[in-house]
Write a protein that holds these residues in place. Sequence first.
Motif, PDB file in Angstrom:
ATOM      1  N   ARG A  84       1.478  13.601  -0.824  1.00  0.00           N
ATOM      2  CA  ARG A  84       0.261  13.620  -1.627  1.00  0.00           C
ATOM      3  C   ARG A  84      -0.605  14.809  -1.250  1.00  0.00           C
ATOM      4  NH1 ARG A  84      -4.529  12.168  -0.488  1.00  0.00           N
ATOM      5  NH2 ARG A  84      -3.891  10.945   1.321  1.00  0.00           N
ATOM      6  N   VAL A  93       0.019   5.028 -10.423  1.00  0.00           N
ATOM      7  CA  VAL A  93      -1.221   4.912  -9.667  1.00  0.00           C
ATOM      8  C   VAL A  93      -2.424   4.796 -10.619  1.00  0.00           C
ATOM      9  CG1 VAL A  93      -2.795   6.313  -8.237  1.00  0.00           C
ATOM     10  CG2 VAL A  93      -0.476   5.827  -7.451  1.00  0.00           C
ATOM     11  N   CYS A 140      -0.100   9.817 -10.125  1.00  0.00           N
ATOM     12  CA  CYS A 140       0.922   9.581 -11.142  1.00  0.00           C
ATOM     13  C   CYS A 140       0.496   8.447 -12.073  1.00  0.00           C
ATOM     14  CB  CYS A 140       2.249   9.248 -10.469  1.00  0.00           C
ATOM     15  SG  CYS A 140       2.215   7.695  -9.548  1.00  0.00           S
ATOM     16  N   TRP A 183      -3.161  15.656  -3.534  1.00  0.00           N
ATOM     17  CA  TRP A 183      -4.454  15.435  -4.183  1.00  0.00           C
ATOM     18  C   TRP A 183      -5.377  14.635  -3.258  1.00  0.00           C
ATOM     19  CZ3 TRP A 183      -5.542  10.257  -4.948  1.00  0.00           C
ATOM     20  CH2 TRP A 183      -4.463   9.377  -5.093  1.00  0.00           C
ATOM     21  N   CYS A 236      -0.256   2.905  -2.122  1.00  0.00           N
ATOM     22  CA  CYS A 236       0.794   3.434  -3.018  1.00  0.00           C
ATOM     23  C   CYS A 236       1.464   4.718  -2.539  1.00  0.00           C
ATOM     24  CB  CYS A 236       0.207   3.726  -4.397  1.00  0.00           C
ATOM     25  SG  CYS A 236      -0.611   2.335  -5.173  1.00  0.00           S
TER      26      CYS A 236
HETATM   27  S1  SF4 Z   1       0.283   9.450  -6.857  1.00  0.00           S
HETATM   28 FE1  SF4 Z   1       2.234   8.490  -7.335  1.00  0.00          FE
HETATM   29  S2  SF4 Z   1       3.749  10.099  -7.076  1.00  0.00           S
HETATM   30 FE2  SF4 Z   1       1.889  10.803  -6.066  1.00  0.00          FE
HETATM   31  S3  SF4 Z   1       2.117  10.225  -3.918  1.00  0.00           S
HETATM   32 FE3  SF4 Z   1       1.004   8.582  -4.967  1.00  0.00          FE
HETATM   33  S4  SF4 Z   1       2.584   7.117  -5.592  1.00  0.00           S
HETATM   34 FE4  SF4 Z   1       3.610   9.068  -5.123  1.00  0.00          FE
END
Ligand code: SF4
Lengths: 410, 304
Positions: free
Chosen positions: A301, A329, A326, A303, A291
């Motif tokens: 990203r 996800v 998000c 995190w 994702c």
């Molecule tokens: S969590 Fe969602 S917004 Fe963040 S990098 Fe992954 S897909 Fe993109």
Amino acid sequence: MADATDSSDPVDALLATVDDGDVAFDGLRLEPVADGDDGRFALETPTLDRSTFGRSELRDVLETVEEYVTNWYYWQGDVGGEGTARRAFLRWCERAPVVGEAVTAPSAETTLEANRTARETANGTAPETTAEADQSLQVPQRQDALRDGIDREWGQLCITARFVDVDEPDGVRVYDLWHVDDADSDVADLEVYDDPRTAREIATTDEDGRYRPLKTAPTLPSGWAFTGLSGDELVETVGSVYPATIANWHRERLGELDVDHWLETAERQTGIYDVVDELPRDAVEWMADACCVDSQCLRRREWEYEEGDELDVDGGDGPFPCREPCSLVVAAARKWAILESETERTYELELTTSEFNQLGELIDAVAEGRTDEIREADLGDGANRYRARYLRAKRFDDDGLEARKRPEEY
Amino acid sequence: MQALVVAAHGSHLNPDASDPTYAHADAIRETGAFDEVREAFWKEEPHFREVIRTLESEEVFVVPLFISEGYFTEQVIPRELRLEGWDPEQWDSDGTSATEVTLSVGDANKTVHYCGPVGTHDAMTDVIVGRAERVTEDPDVGEGFGLAVVGHGTERNENSAKAIEYHTDRIRERDRFDEVQALFMDEEPEVDDVTDFFESEDVVVVPLFVADGYHTQEDIPEDMGLTDDFRLGWDVPAAVDGHRIWYAGAVGTEDLMADVVLERAADAGAELGDAIEIVRAGAGGSVTEPADVDGTAGTTKTGD
Ligand code: SF4
């Protein structure tokens, strides 16, 4: 907002402001000096050594450094918002020194912003300082560049900052916005808009009219332009296309990005998402790969699995960070958490070598979103529709792919 | 500076789900009453989690575009907004009487006025009646008509039924319609048997939902017998068992919803000037016309 708004003439506004105290901004320094009663002022710019003038001379001298005065007037009067993400973003748009960047000239934006800059530079916490700082422009260079327009990229957006009046710039900037793919297009060939709310509709569907639930997916359709936006309108428009990206980018520059890693986010969930924290560590890795990589999402990203336990998958190179998984996800994680609770089994099935490879090609084509591009008669491609239909006709029974489950005790 | 955040569910699957949210927020923007107006979502962006940081105002009014007090208004939104010290008890609500709590948030230096959901505000009663007027194209509709207010029922949340009954009672007290009845999707009295509950030949059916979607565009029309297949659409009014059913679709698409959002913010202390009057005067339509049913509504079940 500064006093500058009280007067429509930049020089008048500056004179009114300096009566209340020192002005130090983007290389311009003007301060009252205690010398006699009628008031004298010390003026300095990078091109003008510090000299003192009486009030009557000062007006004429300021005309000679007009670019510094109109620059001050635009930022302190029109834009204002000291310390806000909006202001930092607009400064980034024209490569002006911004918060979080090392600035070479000591006389760049002082006050809060420069203090922070100095602090972060000292701590070494400011992100991407040198590369950006090398490119940041001081007033005279910006003055020239803004006549032609300064381009920046923000995801799939291309932003141009330029002077409204190119022949006799009065400091007022406007901003144009379009898709990076249209950077070389003639504006006459694009749909031109000026209402920021239109951006919301543009960003809702992709080129094929499919809904884009993830705003930062690299599927923004092209063919449009916003021209002559004010700074506020630009920020609003960018906010519709890529919500909250400016705010988080700004926090990151200040060294204040509050990242919530996977486990924190997962454990916070309740209701039908309560299960997501059961997703195995490996699966989180696969999920980020599925994702969050740049081909799927332009947020970078930041995190990880948890503090001190980084994922191997690349976070991406985008200008704006992703500070926590998000909602898309999290929803996907719920599906995978449920699927991953199944035990693995061994299946036996008959396939030729080419058929086995074809399964791989099919998965690959779907994963890369390539199925639309495969030509009707390209039978050489394992993901060609006729090839897939043939395989189904040959290898499927009523329940799908024909296979034997090995007994559980195996 | 003061900001308004309209907090809604949104959808990963159906882009229309957020249309009413944007429409009501736009109507409020036009009034200029707030320095900033922002939509925020559970399933779209900006997420509840990241909306507060996009604002420059120190004073923020958050109005949940939800029908009832429950899981979303008591748990999800406060948690995702990082409302500090939040406890549902602070609303001191009987299930339909939440008004406002003033709190700080964990990720910004701001004061947040967290308001009760739009669905339980008294002004919502007028929106339901307004919806009935629109679908019948009769500003005086009432005499000779029955009105059914439809909700989920208690399966998901006990307060959901309370909100439906609250407005049903209020409309009944007005003595405007010959009969007024609350109906539910997953409990008695069920919307499937709508005609059993009315003697009036004409019955207006108003679902108390914030947006059109699977329930209002697929389930309810089929369950009531307006159509065998939602994809083929239905007539307004539609003949069912000797009654004429005027099906209004989700009440949340009504323009007047913007007024309810403003009322919530005003109750919480927002300075609105003449914004409420402007919105009421401008509320002459709806995001989707109730009779605009051709069976092509792109509705998809989200289930969450
Ligand atoms: S969590 Fe969602 S917004 Fe963040 S990098 Fe992954 S897909 Fe993109």
